[in-house]
Design a protein around this motif. Structure first.
Motif, PDB file in Angstrom:
ATOM      1  N   GLN A   9       0.837  -1.187   0.000  1.00 23.47           N
ATOM      2  CA  GLN A   9       0.000   0.000   0.000  1.00 23.47           C
ATOM      3  C   GLN A   9       0.878   1.246   0.000  1.00 23.47           C
ATOM      4  O   GLN A   9       1.866   1.316   0.710  1.00 23.47           O
ATOM      5  CB  GLN A   9      -0.887   0.014   1.245  1.00 23.47           C
ATOM      6  N   THR A  10       0.531   2.215  -0.829  1.00 29.87           N
ATOM      7  CA  THR A  10       1.232   3.488  -0.846  1.00 29.87           C
ATOM      8  C   THR A  10       0.217   4.609  -0.681  1.00 29.87           C
ATOM      9  O   THR A  10      -0.953   4.453  -1.016  1.00 29.87           O
ATOM     10  CB  THR A  10       2.030   3.699  -2.144  1.00 29.87           C
ATOM     11  N   TYR A  11       0.684   5.711  -0.155  1.00 33.24           N
ATOM     12  CA  TYR A  11      -0.174   6.844   0.134  1.00 33.24           C
ATOM     13  C   TYR A  11       0.474   8.105  -0.418  1.00 33.24           C
ATOM     14  O   TYR A  11       1.697   8.217  -0.437  1.00 33.24           O
ATOM     15  CB  TYR A  11      -0.363   7.007   1.647  1.00 33.24           C
ATOM     16  N   CYS A  22       1.074  11.844   0.465  1.00 34.93           N
ATOM     17  CA  CYS A  22       1.027  12.721   1.624  1.00 34.93           C
ATOM     18  C   CYS A  22       0.338  14.030   1.252  1.00 34.93           C
ATOM     19  O   CYS A  22       0.676  14.670   0.255  1.00 34.93           O
ATOM     20  CB  CYS A  22       2.442  12.996   2.133  1.00 34.93           C
ATOM     21  N   VAL A  28       4.796  10.256  -2.524  1.00 33.78           N
ATOM     22  CA  VAL A  28       4.257   8.922  -2.272  1.00 33.78           C
ATOM     23  C   VAL A  28       5.059   8.284  -1.150  1.00 33.78           C
ATOM     24  O   VAL A  28       6.289   8.348  -1.137  1.00 33.78           O
ATOM     25  CB  VAL A  28       4.330   8.063  -3.551  1.00 33.78           C
ATOM     26  N   SER A  29       4.370   7.679  -0.199  1.00 34.49           N
ATOM     27  CA  SER A  29       5.013   7.058   0.952  1.00 34.49           C
ATOM     28  C   SER A  29       4.349   5.719   1.233  1.00 34.49           C
ATOM     29  O   SER A  29       3.170   5.531   0.971  1.00 34.49           O
ATOM     30  CB  SER A  29       4.862   7.978   2.173  1.00 34.49           C
ATOM     31  N   SER A  30       5.126   4.795   1.785  1.00 35.12           N
ATOM     32  CA  SER A  30       4.548   3.503   2.170  1.00 35.12           C
ATOM     33  C   SER A  30       4.058   3.529   3.611  1.00 35.12           C
ATOM     34  O   SER A  30       3.388   2.604   4.056  1.00 35.12           O
ATOM     35  CB  SER A  30       5.577   2.391   1.982  1.00 35.12           C
ATOM     36  N   ALA A  68       2.071   6.087   6.386  1.00 32.43           N
ATOM     37  CA  ALA A  68       1.349   7.336   6.605  1.00 32.43           C
ATOM     38  C   ALA A  68       0.250   7.102   7.628  1.00 32.43           C
ATOM     39  O   ALA A  68      -0.148   5.969   7.878  1.00 32.43           O
ATOM     40  CB  ALA A  68       0.755   7.838   5.292  1.00 32.43           C
ATOM     41  N   LYS A  75      -3.705   8.451   8.777  1.00 32.99           N
ATOM     42  CA  LYS A  75      -4.875   9.119   8.228  1.00 32.99           C
ATOM     43  C   LYS A  75      -5.427  10.074   9.278  1.00 32.99           C
ATOM     44  O   LYS A  75      -5.732   9.674  10.402  1.00 32.99           O
ATOM     45  CB  LYS A  75      -5.939   8.110   7.812  1.00 32.99           C
ATOM     46  N   TRP A 115      -4.064  11.607   4.173  1.00 32.49           N
ATOM     47  CA  TRP A 115      -2.945  10.765   4.581  1.00 32.49           C
ATOM     48  C   TRP A 115      -1.736  11.659   4.746  1.00 32.49           C
ATOM     49  O   TRP A 115      -1.440  12.495   3.895  1.00 32.49           O
ATOM     50  CB  TRP A 115      -2.663   9.696   3.532  1.00 32.49           C
ATOM     51  N   SER A 164       2.446  11.597   5.740  1.00 31.63           N
ATOM     52  CA  SER A 164       3.651  10.795   5.952  1.00 31.63           C
ATOM     53  C   SER A 164       4.433  11.313   7.154  1.00 31.63           C
ATOM     54  O   SER A 164       4.151  12.395   7.688  1.00 31.63           O
ATOM     55  CB  SER A 164       4.542  10.866   4.707  1.00 31.63           C
TER      56      SER A 164
END
Length: 82
Positions: free
Chosen positions: A46-48, A50, A56-58, A60, A62, A67, A69
């Motif tokens: 899953q990546t998010y 920020c 993009v970060s793995s 994070a 909510k 989301w 990071s």
């Protein structure tokens, strides 16, 4: 290399040594893609994106609908300390 037969429903069973190597367990998700010559099966990670940094970060958290990071949280704390 492992040779497997595709079942009637299009299923294959991944060998235990592959599951162990990639730390996959029953119920885990995988991503399946392809290119012109290969079928590619990868563990789903899953990546998010920020909401503060846009990166993009793995990892994070909510907050509300956003989301954030670890880097985003650090930037938020720096901003609050000003």
């Amino acid at each position: 290399m492992h040779t497997k037969r595709i079942g009637k429903l299009g299923r294959i069973v991944l060998p235990k040594d592959i599951l162990d190597r990639f730390q996959l367990d029953n119920g885990d998700q995988i991503d399946i893609s392809f290119n012109e010559t290969q079928i590619i099966i990868e563990p789903h990670r899953q990546t998010y994106v920020c909401a503060i940094t846009g990166k993009v970060s793995s990892e994070a958290v909510k907050i509300g609908e956003a989301w954030i990071s670890k880097e985003g949280i650090k930037k938020l704390i720096e901003y609050m300390d000003q």
